[in-house]
Design a protein around this motif. Structure first.
Motif, mmCIF file in Angstrom:
data_model
loop_
_atom_site.group_PDB
_atom_site.id
_atom_site.type_symbol
_atom_site.label_atom_id
_atom_site.label_comp_id
_atom_site.label_asym_id
_atom_site.label_seq_id
_atom_site.Cartn_x
_atom_site.Cartn_y
_atom_site.Cartn_z
ATOM 1 N N VAL A 140 0.804 -1.228 0.000
ATOM 2 C CA VAL A 140 0.000 0.000 0.000
ATOM 3 C C VAL A 140 0.834 1.274 0.000
ATOM 4 O O VAL A 140 0.274 2.378 0.003
ATOM 5 N N ASP A 141 2.147 1.173 -0.034
ATOM 6 C CA ASP A 141 2.977 2.378 0.069
ATOM 7 C C ASP A 141 2.774 3.345 -1.097
ATOM 8 O O ASP A 141 3.052 4.539 -0.967
ATOM 9 N N ARG A 142 2.291 2.856 -2.227
ATOM 10 C CA ARG A 142 2.074 3.746 -3.378
ATOM 11 C C ARG A 142 0.773 4.538 -3.267
ATOM 12 O O ARG A 142 0.486 5.394 -4.108
ATOM 13 N N CYS A 143 -0.029 4.278 -2.252
ATOM 14 C CA CYS A 143 -1.319 4.970 -2.097
ATOM 15 C C CYS A 143 -1.101 6.469 -1.940
ATOM 16 O O CYS A 143 -0.254 6.909 -1.164
ATOM 17 N N ILE A 144 -1.863 7.251 -2.670
ATOM 18 C CA ILE A 144 -1.778 8.707 -2.580
ATOM 19 C C ILE A 144 -2.988 9.287 -1.844
ATOM 20 O O ILE A 144 -3.187 10.495 -1.810
ATOM 21 N N GLU A 145 -3.839 8.396 -1.305
ATOM 22 C CA GLU A 145 -4.976 8.789 -0.479
ATOM 23 C C GLU A 145 -5.982 9.649 -1.244
ATOM 24 O O GLU A 145 -6.595 10.559 -0.700
ATOM 25 N N CYS A 146 -6.174 9.322 -2.521
ATOM 26 C CA CYS A 146 -7.084 10.116 -3.366
ATOM 27 C C CYS A 146 -8.544 9.847 -3.054
ATOM 28 O O CYS A 146 -9.408 10.687 -3.326
ATOM 29 N N GLY A 147 -8.864 8.653 -2.539
ATOM 30 C CA GLY A 147 -10.244 8.326 -2.207
ATOM 31 C C GLY A 147 -11.068 7.760 -3.343
ATOM 32 O O GLY A 147 -12.270 7.524 -3.187
ATOM 33 N N PHE A 148 -10.461 7.515 -4.499
ATOM 34 C CA PHE A 148 -11.217 6.969 -5.631
ATOM 35 C C PHE A 148 -11.821 5.600 -5.306
ATOM 36 O O PHE A 148 -12.791 5.167 -5.925
ATOM 37 N N CYS A 149 -11.238 4.922 -4.324
ATOM 38 C CA CYS A 149 -11.677 3.584 -3.934
ATOM 39 C C CYS A 149 -12.983 3.577 -3.146
ATOM 40 O O CYS A 149 -13.675 2.565 -3.070
ATOM 41 N N GLU A 150 -13.327 4.680 -2.536
ATOM 42 C CA GLU A 150 -14.345 4.668 -1.490
ATOM 43 C C GLU A 150 -15.760 4.282 -1.945
ATOM 44 O O GLU A 150 -16.448 3.552 -1.236
ATOM 45 N N PRO A 151 -16.259 4.734 -3.102
ATOM 46 C CA PRO A 151 -17.653 4.416 -3.436
ATOM 47 C C PRO A 151 -17.953 2.930 -3.546
ATOM 48 O O PRO A 151 -19.105 2.528 -3.383
ATOM 49 N N VAL A 152 -16.957 2.099 -3.831
ATOM 50 C CA VAL A 152 -17.221 0.672 -4.044
ATOM 51 C C VAL A 152 -16.951 -0.166 -2.802
ATOM 52 O O VAL A 152 -17.118 -1.385 -2.836
ATOM 53 N N CYS A 153 -16.563 0.448 -1.707
ATOM 54 C CA CYS A 153 -16.198 -0.304 -0.502
ATOM 55 C C CYS A 153 -17.438 -0.610 0.330
ATOM 56 O O CYS A 153 -18.153 0.314 0.732
ATOM 57 N N ARG A 182 -8.261 2.923 5.826
ATOM 58 C CA ARG A 182 -7.485 1.821 6.390
ATOM 59 C C ARG A 182 -5.986 2.078 6.215
ATOM 60 O O ARG A 182 -5.188 1.855 7.119
ATOM 61 N N ILE A 183 -5.626 2.543 5.044
ATOM 62 C CA ILE A 183 -4.211 2.794 4.775
ATOM 63 C C ILE A 183 -3.704 3.949 5.626
ATOM 64 O O ILE A 183 -2.593 3.887 6.180
ATOM 65 N N VAL A 184 -4.490 5.006 5.764
ATOM 66 C CA VAL A 184 -4.108 6.149 6.612
ATOM 67 C C VAL A 184 -3.815 5.672 8.031
ATOM 68 O O VAL A 184 -2.782 6.016 8.622
ATOM 69 N N LEU A 185 -4.716 4.877 8.573
ATOM 70 C CA LEU A 185 -4.568 4.434 9.957
ATOM 71 C C LEU A 185 -3.408 3.458 10.102
ATOM 72 O O LEU A 185 -2.637 3.526 11.073
ATOM 73 N N TYR A 186 -3.246 2.575 9.125
ATOM 74 C CA TYR A 186 -2.144 1.616 9.204
ATOM 75 C C TYR A 186 -0.799 2.322 9.090
ATOM 76 O O TYR A 186 0.167 1.967 9.777
ATOM 77 N N ARG A 187 -0.717 3.332 8.246
ATOM 78 C CA ARG A 187 0.513 4.114 8.145
ATOM 79 C C ARG A 187 0.867 4.752 9.483
ATOM 80 O O ARG A 187 2.028 4.771 9.896
ATOM 81 N N GLU A 188 -0.127 5.263 10.163
ATOM 82 C CA GLU A 188 0.129 5.911 11.457
ATOM 83 C C GLU A 188 0.544 4.887 12.506
ATOM 84 O O GLU A 188 1.396 5.170 13.359
ATOM 85 N N ILE A 189 -0.032 3.697 12.443
ATOM 86 C CA ILE A 189 0.375 2.633 13.366
ATOM 87 C C ILE A 189 1.846 2.300 13.176
ATOM 88 O O ILE A 189 2.619 2.217 14.143
ATOM 89 N N LYS A 190 2.258 2.121 11.932
ATOM 90 C CA LYS A 190 3.665 1.762 11.670
ATOM 91 C C LYS A 190 4.601 2.907 12.033
ATOM 92 O O LYS A 190 5.698 2.687 12.556
ATOM 93 N N ARG A 191 4.176 4.137 11.759
ATOM 94 C CA ARG A 191 5.018 5.291 12.129
ATOM 95 C C ARG A 191 5.204 5.357 13.638
ATOM 96 O O ARG A 191 6.310 5.541 14.138
#
Length: 975
Positions: A542-555, A567-576
């Motif tokens: 997921v490191d290439r994610c730019i957090e654009c949100g294009f994924c959200e309508p289909v989730c 999910r990626i935002v939160l996981y990034r913060e956990i690892k940081r």
């Protein structure tokens, strides 16, 4: 946060609870971080996030914030790029209740609530041959509220069809909670009385502009270009009535002047026929001359790409070969022309090509309407942004800026930009854009981890703004909005008089300054390099994610817990936080993430299809589940090695349920299960009448030299449940000798779910799926080959979804070997009766077998041997996520439409959220995913169809009608 601030937000929460449910007021730190993130490269973490259902809640919230002097920010889809949808105070988001729309005058107008996705608006207008004017690249995700509030445009929209030019009327809510309906005379009259100071202020500003020839000329110049820098000052020139001025000032105001609760658009023509061409010139200068020549010709879009842009996609699959040999000096134009009839389109294309042929062309693909070629050409343009995003270093972000030059300055502007990139060492930067409007986008990567990198970006922006606004008299923002990123430079572009005018507008509409502070009007000249978003390394997946949100309508979990972006935002913060040694904080985040991020993820991969760089967040979740479920690996291996026994146990459980339901009755079982669920803290899930009965029909392997064929009687079902409630499964399958003269043979793989599960008890159709499939195949004259060891076979999906990858791989290999043998090394097609199993097998198998899911097999092999008499009734159709991911959704719909007079595919349901066994273990995911379903089932509709047995359980539960495999429908209507 100070004690006084903490007390203020606590007081606000208590106030809001009088109107808004607790479940829609978020204050958990992990959720605030996740929900507070948008597509920009800025990070502000809100103190509170609200999800509001209606305009009354908006009004109540605004009044409450005003009373306590608390700032608030509105957000629609969060796809904006300039920092206009983040907040460190109260962030107001919209629930799915804001999807209302109304078609007016046969599509000449459309009334839309702010939560409608742009592409959905166009879908509603499609039968009328119309569309909304704005066409931003994010139209499949962004919402009408954001489109209007940012004056978003796009490739074909230009300045003539944007929201400013096509708005007919609005419903507005102002900072003090007052409403205005600009189409309602009573509302307008009341507003003029109650907001006399605002009306008078607008009239004074209009007069002020009228009296200032220099400022008037500047405004007219700026808006012959695309321009979203600052407020829409052209409203003060274009309109005299203060209500019209207010209406048009709201366009592009980015939530700083009020809230748009509804907008009515005048629509534009959606032409039936289109053709595209790709023309390469030796240099940018020639390409720009052609752009000027095309300006008055019948073209709807002219996209320009520089040499670096073309090189970035040269090695992508399907690209024309000549792209690899292009040098960095070339200028490329992607041109589209549209018309309502083919003759007109051909004439238009000929006219355009006659003009182009006056210039030296390096390479070209001339105008074509061939769908495959056209899609390939536009894939070049659409692939530019992902091409940069895919190669960026971990820890950097992708920055997309957009500016506009006067078209006569376009070539010089491109050259200046290229030189600026080289000076600041942005060697990966590419330039592309909507050339007819002089609107250029450029994409580059930037890290913000060190002061030097921040300074590099700040210095670059200083020089960029001088180049665009001063040297070339262009727009610093053409269509992405001012936000925080360009707020420090608004005065540079507009001058002191123009900027002072904007400050006055802000004070008139929002005297307390509580609406989206810091956006558009910001006195901090370094605001664009403050509050920058970190992009820490988390996982290669997921490191290439730019957090654009294009994924959200289909989730399917986006309204329950988190979307893939979140999910990626939160996981990034956990690892940081783990790397930083913030143990207590990281453990707290991880605890929240377990349910929000892992347990409620359907892991279907639909997000990957929407992601610009193809990230499948489900792969990360499966990886994390591997760690969670590792201790259960021995159990997983046992179930895999004893799969027949596992299925028999499941079948036995379903039989016991049948007996209990018959003896005790559904109402009593429901009460008992409800009590058990509560006692177990809902770890044991409630019983549902949609739980299937046990399947009493057994397929038996036919062996390599035999098959079920047309001359055989239809396989019978074992004795009825009333005769023997828990009797052993019947072994009544008929074998038939192999007939080498018959060429119609198929290997049939009944999924483990369909082998175990029958129908729900109250369904009039009680045949199991294997029985129906067998009936249909024999009816069409096919011999059926059932692979050896059928009861031990499984595609591995149940294990893979839990993260048991090795176990899943072994089951897949076992299945592949059996099917390879049964198909005589790929000689015969293989029919899977459920789509998810087919999809996984196609992805996992290495042998060249033709694997087909139900709709695909019926269309390709059965229909020519059947006579179809369609049902004269309405049916519901659920297109599963696995079908969508295989791009078979159109085929499934086509088959359903062949079999019924009316087919309804419900809106906003891309995945049912059953996700293997989530419907049993995490039923709230299934509930959230199917929340819009029941209201879309017509009263006269009594049945629905799909192609996944487990999905059909949840669909039946949440729709109120029985769902079955589409093979039941085909069998019923065919002879």
């Amino acid at each position: 946060m100070s004690a006084s601030h903490l007390q203020k937000f606590q007081q606000l929460k208590e106030t809001l609870l009088a109107c808004i449910e607790q479940s829609r007021i978020y204050s958990d730190p992990a959720q605030l971080l996740a929900y507070g993130t948008d597509a920009s490269f800025y990070r502000l973490i809100p103190k509170m996030v609200l999800r509001l259902n209606n305009v009354h809640e908006v009004i109540y919230t605004l009044k409450s914030c005003q009373a306590l002097n608390v700032a608030c920010t509105f957000r629609a889809a969060g796809t904006s790029l300039s920092g206009q949808a983040v907040s460190d105070s109260v962030l107001i988001t919209l629930s799915d209740d804001w999807r209302g729309h109304e078609i007016i005058d046969n599509g000449q107008q459309i009334k839309l609530q702010p939560g409608v996705i742009g592409a959905d608006a166009n879908k509603y207008l499609q039968p009328f041959g119309r569309k909304i004017g704005p066409d931003p690249a994010s139209i499949n995700t962004c919402k009408i509220g954001g489109i209007a509030a940012n004056n978003a445009s796009g490739m074909c929209c230009g300045v003539a069809q944007n929201s400013y030019r096509t708005v007919e009327s609005m419903k507005l809510v102002f900072a003090d909670g007052t409403q205005l309906d600009t189409a309602n005379n009573d509302s307008v009259a009341s507003f003029k009385v109650n907001h006399k100071s605002l009306i008078e202020g607008i009239e004074q500003l209009s007069q002020q502009v009228s009296n200032d020839d220099t400022l008037s000329a500047l405004i007219k110049h700026k808006y012959r270009l695309k321009n979203t820098t600052g407020y829409s000052l052209n409203a003060l020139v274009d309109y005299q009535d203060p209500i019209d001025v207010i209406e048009h000032l709201m366009i592009g105001s980015e939530g700083t002047l009020g809230f748009i609760s509804e907008i009515t658009y005048n629509t534009v023509i959606e032409h039936k026929h289109k053709a595209s061409a790709l023309i390469v010139f030796n240099d940018i200068e020639t390409a720009c001359k052609v752009v000027s020549a095309l300006a008055h010709l019948p073209v709807s879009a002219v996209e320009m790409m520089d040499g670096r842009a073309m090189r970035s996609i040269a090695n992508k699959p399907g690209m024309p070969d000549f792209i690899k040999s292009l040098d960095l000096e070339v200028g490329t134009l992607l041109i589209e022309s549209r018309a309502n009839d083919l003759d007109s389109l051909e004439q238009q294309c000929n006219t355009v090509m006659e003009t182009i042929q006056k210039y030296t062309v390096s390479e070209s693909i001339t105008f074509t309407s061939d769908t495959v070629v056209v899609e390939t050409l536009w894939a070049i343009r659409k692939g530019l942004f992902p091409a940069v995003g895919a190669v960026r270093e971990v820890g950097t972000t992708v920055i997309i800026e957009d500016v506009a030059f006067p078209v006569e300055h376009l070539a010089a502007g491109v050259r200046d930009l290229q030189q600026l990139f080289d000076r600041f060492n942005y060697t990966e930067a590419i330039i592309f854009g909507h050339a007819l409007d002089g609107n250029l986008h450029f994409v580059f990567t930037q890290g913000f981890e060190s002061p030097d990198e921040v300074k590099r970006y700040g210095d670059f922006m200083d020089e960029l703004t001088q180049l665009v606004a001063v040297k070339h008299l262009g727009s610093l923002k053409a269509e992405h909005g001012t936000g925080r990123n360009m707020a420090p430079y608004v005065e540079l572009e507009w001058g002191k008089a123009g900027y002072a005018l904007m400050q006055q507008i802000k004070r008139l509409f929002d005297p307390t300054g509580l609406l989206n502070p810091g956006v558009i009007i910001n006195e901090d000249k370094k605001a664009h390099i403050h509050n920058l978003k970190p992009m820490p390394q988390a996982d290669d997946l997921v490191d290439r994610c730019i957090e654009c949100g294009f994924c959200e309508p289909v989730c399917p979990s986006r309204t329950l817990t988190l979307s893939p972006r979140q999910r990626i935002v939160l996981y990034r913060e956990i690892k940081r936080s783990e790397r930083a040694g913030e143990t207590a904080y990281s453990e707290s985040l991880a605890k929240t993430f377990q349910y929000q991020g892992i347990d409620t993820c359907a892991a279907t991969g639909l997000c990957a299809d929407r992601c610009p760089v193809g990230i499948n967040t489900g792969d990360l979740v499966k990886k994390l589940r591997t760690a969670k479920y590792q201790q259960f690996t021995p159990i997983a291996r046992w179930t895999a090695n004893h799969f027949s026994t596992t299925n028999k146990l499941l079948n036995l459980g379903l039989k016991v349920n049948q007996v209990a339901q018959k003896v005790l009755g559904a109402e009593r079982i429901n009460k008992v299960s409800q009590g058990v669920a509560q006692l177990s803290a809902h770890k044991i899930q409630r019983w549902s009448p949609q739980i299937p009965t046990a399947n009493r029909y057994q397929l038996k392997a036919t062996g390599a030299g035999s098959s079920l064929k047309n001359s055989s009687p239809i396989v019978s079902v074992s004795e009825s449940i009333s005769d023997s409630p828990i009797a052993p499964i019947s072994d009544s399958t008929i074998k038939a000798s192999f007939n080498p003269n018959l060429a119609k043979k198929v290997v049939y793989l009944a999924s483990c779910a369909s082998r175990s599960m029958g129908q729900q008890a109250d369904n009039p159709e009680q045949r199991s799926l294997p029985e129906v499939t067998t009936s249909l195949l024999i009816k069409a004259g096919f011999e059926i080959i059932v692979p050896d060891g059928i009861n031990e076979l499984c595609c591995g999906q149940p294990h893979d979804s839990k993260g048991f990858k090795e176990v899943a791989k072994l089951k897949s290999q076992q299945l592949e070997a059996a099917l390879w043998k049964a198909s005589e090394q790929g000689k015969w097609p293989v029919l899977f009766d459920t789509s998810p199993c087919a999809k996984r097998s196609i992805e996992q198998f290495s042998q060249p077998m033709e694997i087909l899911e139900p709709s695909q097999f019926v269309l390709n092999y059965l229909l020519e041997h059947l006579t179809i008499s369609p049902l004269q009734e309405t049916i519901m159709l659920h297109i599963t996520c696995s079908t969508r991911r295989q791009a078979l959704d159109k085929q499934m719909l086509q088959l359903a439409q062949r079999c019924a007079s009316e087919v309804i595919v419900p809106e906003h349901i891309e995945c049912c959220g059953w996700a293997g066994d989530k419907g049993f273990t995490t039923p709230e995911l299934n509930t959230a995913a199917l929340l819009p379903l029941k209201s879309q089932v017509p009263a006269h509709c009594t049945r629905g169809y799909s192609n996944s047995r487990t999905c059909e359980i949840g669909l039946s539960k949440h729709s109120g009608i029985a769902y079955q495999s589409i093979l039941y429908l085909v069998d019923e209507v065919s002879v």
